[in-house]
Design a protein around this motif. Structure first.
Motif, PDB file in Angstrom:
ATOM      1  N   ARG A 109      41.249   5.267  25.092  1.00  0.00           N
ATOM      2  CA  ARG A 109      40.383   6.440  25.248  1.00  0.00           C
ATOM      3  C   ARG A 109      39.249   6.375  24.236  1.00  0.00           C
ATOM      4  O   ARG A 109      39.355   5.760  23.195  1.00  0.00           O
ATOM      5  CB  ARG A 109      41.182   7.722  25.054  1.00  0.00           C
ATOM      6  CG  ARG A 109      42.153   7.963  26.202  1.00  0.00           C
ATOM      7  CD  ARG A 109      42.386   9.449  26.422  1.00  0.00           C
ATOM      8  NE  ARG A 109      43.013   9.666  27.706  1.00  0.00           N
ATOM      9  CZ  ARG A 109      42.347   9.944  28.831  1.00  0.00           C
ATOM     10  NH1 ARG A 109      41.057  10.056  28.828  1.00  0.00           N
ATOM     11  NH2 ARG A 109      42.985  10.135  29.957  1.00  0.00           N
ATOM     12  N   SER A 110      38.158   7.044  24.590  1.00  0.00           N
ATOM     13  CA  SER A 110      36.981   7.101  23.723  1.00  0.00           C
ATOM     14  C   SER A 110      36.644   8.555  23.479  1.00  0.00           C
ATOM     15  O   SER A 110      36.612   9.347  24.410  1.00  0.00           O
ATOM     16  CB  SER A 110      35.805   6.402  24.394  1.00  0.00           C
ATOM     17  OG  SER A 110      34.618   6.683  23.694  1.00  0.00           O
ATOM     18  N   LEU A 114      34.408  -0.286  28.317  1.00  0.00           N
ATOM     19  CA  LEU A 114      34.785   0.673  29.352  1.00  0.00           C
ATOM     20  C   LEU A 114      36.078   1.380  28.974  1.00  0.00           C
ATOM     21  O   LEU A 114      37.148   0.784  28.971  1.00  0.00           O
ATOM     22  CB  LEU A 114      34.922  -0.037  30.697  1.00  0.00           C
ATOM     23  CG  LEU A 114      33.622  -0.679  31.178  1.00  0.00           C
ATOM     24  CD1 LEU A 114      33.884  -1.641  32.319  1.00  0.00           C
ATOM     25  CD2 LEU A 114      32.613   0.378  31.565  1.00  0.00           C
ATOM     26  N   SER A 115      35.976   2.627  28.660  1.00  0.00           N
ATOM     27  CA  SER A 115      37.122   3.434  28.257  1.00  0.00           C
ATOM     28  C   SER A 115      37.815   4.038  29.479  1.00  0.00           C
ATOM     29  O   SER A 115      37.317   3.967  30.607  1.00  0.00           O
ATOM     30  CB  SER A 115      36.655   4.563  27.339  1.00  0.00           C
ATOM     31  OG  SER A 115      35.813   5.453  28.066  1.00  0.00           O
ATOM     32  N   GLN A 147      37.512  -3.967  27.856  1.00  0.00           N
ATOM     33  CA  GLN A 147      38.477  -2.882  27.867  1.00  0.00           C
ATOM     34  C   GLN A 147      38.689  -2.263  26.490  1.00  0.00           C
ATOM     35  O   GLN A 147      39.508  -1.361  26.337  1.00  0.00           O
ATOM     36  CB  GLN A 147      39.816  -3.390  28.389  1.00  0.00           C
ATOM     37  CG  GLN A 147      39.728  -3.913  29.799  1.00  0.00           C
ATOM     38  CD  GLN A 147      41.022  -4.554  30.234  1.00  0.00           C
ATOM     39  OE1 GLN A 147      42.101  -4.050  29.945  1.00  0.00           O
ATOM     40  NE2 GLN A 147      40.918  -5.673  30.934  1.00  0.00           N
ATOM     41  N   LYS A 148      37.972  -2.760  25.508  1.00  0.00           N
ATOM     42  CA  LYS A 148      38.071  -2.181  24.168  1.00  0.00           C
ATOM     43  C   LYS A 148      36.757  -2.431  23.441  1.00  0.00           C
ATOM     44  O   LYS A 148      35.970  -3.297  23.838  1.00  0.00           O
ATOM     45  CB  LYS A 148      39.253  -2.772  23.401  1.00  0.00           C
ATOM     46  CG  LYS A 148      39.217  -4.254  23.224  1.00  0.00           C
ATOM     47  CD  LYS A 148      40.493  -4.745  22.551  1.00  0.00           C
ATOM     48  CE  LYS A 148      40.458  -6.254  22.388  1.00  0.00           C
ATOM     49  NZ  LYS A 148      41.635  -6.755  21.739  1.00  0.00           N
ATOM     50  N   PRO A 149      36.517  -1.666  22.387  1.00  0.00           N
ATOM     51  CA  PRO A 149      35.255  -1.834  21.665  1.00  0.00           C
ATOM     52  C   PRO A 149      35.111  -3.254  21.113  1.00  0.00           C
ATOM     53  O   PRO A 149      36.087  -3.869  20.681  1.00  0.00           O
ATOM     54  CB  PRO A 149      35.350  -0.826  20.518  1.00  0.00           C
ATOM     55  CG  PRO A 149      36.391   0.148  20.941  1.00  0.00           C
ATOM     56  CD  PRO A 149      37.347  -0.609  21.810  1.00  0.00           C
ATOM     57  N   PHE A 161      32.440  -8.111  13.748  1.00  0.00           N
ATOM     58  CA  PHE A 161      32.445  -9.343  14.524  1.00  0.00           C
ATOM     59  C   PHE A 161      33.552  -9.339  15.567  1.00  0.00           C
ATOM     60  O   PHE A 161      34.661  -8.893  15.297  1.00  0.00           O
ATOM     61  CB  PHE A 161      32.686 -10.558  13.612  1.00  0.00           C
ATOM     62  CG  PHE A 161      31.612 -10.785  12.599  1.00  0.00           C
ATOM     63  CD1 PHE A 161      30.446 -11.456  12.929  1.00  0.00           C
ATOM     64  CD2 PHE A 161      31.764 -10.330  11.295  1.00  0.00           C
ATOM     65  CE1 PHE A 161      29.462 -11.674  11.991  1.00  0.00           C
ATOM     66  CE2 PHE A 161      30.779 -10.535  10.346  1.00  0.00           C
ATOM     67  CZ  PHE A 161      29.616 -11.210  10.692  1.00  0.00           C
ATOM     68  N   THR A 162      33.232  -9.874  16.739  1.00  0.00           N
ATOM     69  CA  THR A 162      34.240 -10.181  17.746  1.00  0.00           C
ATOM     70  C   THR A 162      34.102 -11.669  18.044  1.00  0.00           C
ATOM     71  O   THR A 162      32.996 -12.169  18.231  1.00  0.00           O
ATOM     72  CB  THR A 162      34.023  -9.369  19.035  1.00  0.00           C
ATOM     73  OG1 THR A 162      34.204  -7.986  18.747  1.00  0.00           O
ATOM     74  CG2 THR A 162      35.017  -9.779  20.126  1.00  0.00           C
ATOM     75  N   VAL A 163      35.240 -12.371  18.051  1.00  0.00           N
ATOM     76  CA  VAL A 163      35.267 -13.800  18.348  1.00  0.00           C
ATOM     77  C   VAL A 163      36.118 -14.006  19.588  1.00  0.00           C
ATOM     78  O   VAL A 163      37.211 -13.430  19.705  1.00  0.00           O
ATOM     79  CB  VAL A 163      35.847 -14.614  17.168  1.00  0.00           C
ATOM     80  CG1 VAL A 163      35.951 -16.094  17.524  1.00  0.00           C
ATOM     81  CG2 VAL A 163      35.011 -14.416  15.915  1.00  0.00           C
TER      82      VAL A 163
END
Length: 178
Positions: free
Chosen positions: A16-17, A58-59, A89-91, A138-140
């Protein structure tokens, strides 16, 4: 029973957001998108892309809003979000590092490059899917072909494209993002 009278629940709800608010601009963009399709359902992916462009992911609320706007069951939208890997599906982090893992890049050092980023950023090299640092910076993740098979390993950071990325070059890229 009509779909308006009965709503199928999503089997594994998404995160949820607290900040999902549809702005007049987003509503106008979605309304304009719908004019390009013979049925609302056909615009599903484009609407999801528009929402992801605004929020970064997308929350659960985004899926529910999209379903209502397109006159679908939430499960119909959830199926899309969980099927297509480009739908988040997640930040994600502010800087999204994508390392190509297809054959040419794998042979050219992509797995070592991915490990190098994970080690530098304190992430688990063995975890599946995108990983984001605790600070959200960062996202890897591994991705499929980035269309530069002759210059491995290749990677992207957000919209910037890099070829023949050595560990030293990776460190320079990270330093430039600080």
């Amino acid at each position: 029973m009509s779909s308006a009278a009965h709503t199928e629940p999503i089997p594994n709800p998404l995160q949820r957001s607290g900040d999902f608010v549809v702005t007049p601009e987003l509503e106008a963009e979605v309304a304009e998108l719908l004019t390009h399709y013979p049925e609302k359902r056909a615009a599903s992916l484009m609407v999801l892309h528009a929402i992801q462009e605004k929020f970064g992911w997308l929350s659960q609320e985004a899926v529910e809003w999209t379903a209502k706007r397109l006159e679908l069951q939430p499960i119909n939208v959830y199926e899309l979000v969980t099927f297509y890997p480009m739908l988040r599906q997640k930040p994600m982090g502010k800087f999204q590092i994508k390392v190509c893992r297809t054959l040419s890049c794998a042979l050219g050092g992509a797995y070592e490059l991915h490990k190098h980023f994970c080690d530098k950023l304190g992430l688990d090299v063995h975890a599946h899917g995108p990983q984001t640092t605790k600070d959200g910076k960062f996202t890897v993740e591994f991705v499929e072909c980035l269309a530069s098979c002759g210059t491995p390993p290749v990677m992207m950071c957000n919209d910037a494209f890099y070829e023949k990325v050595s560990h030293q070059a990776a460190d320079q890229i990270l330093a430039g993002l600080e």
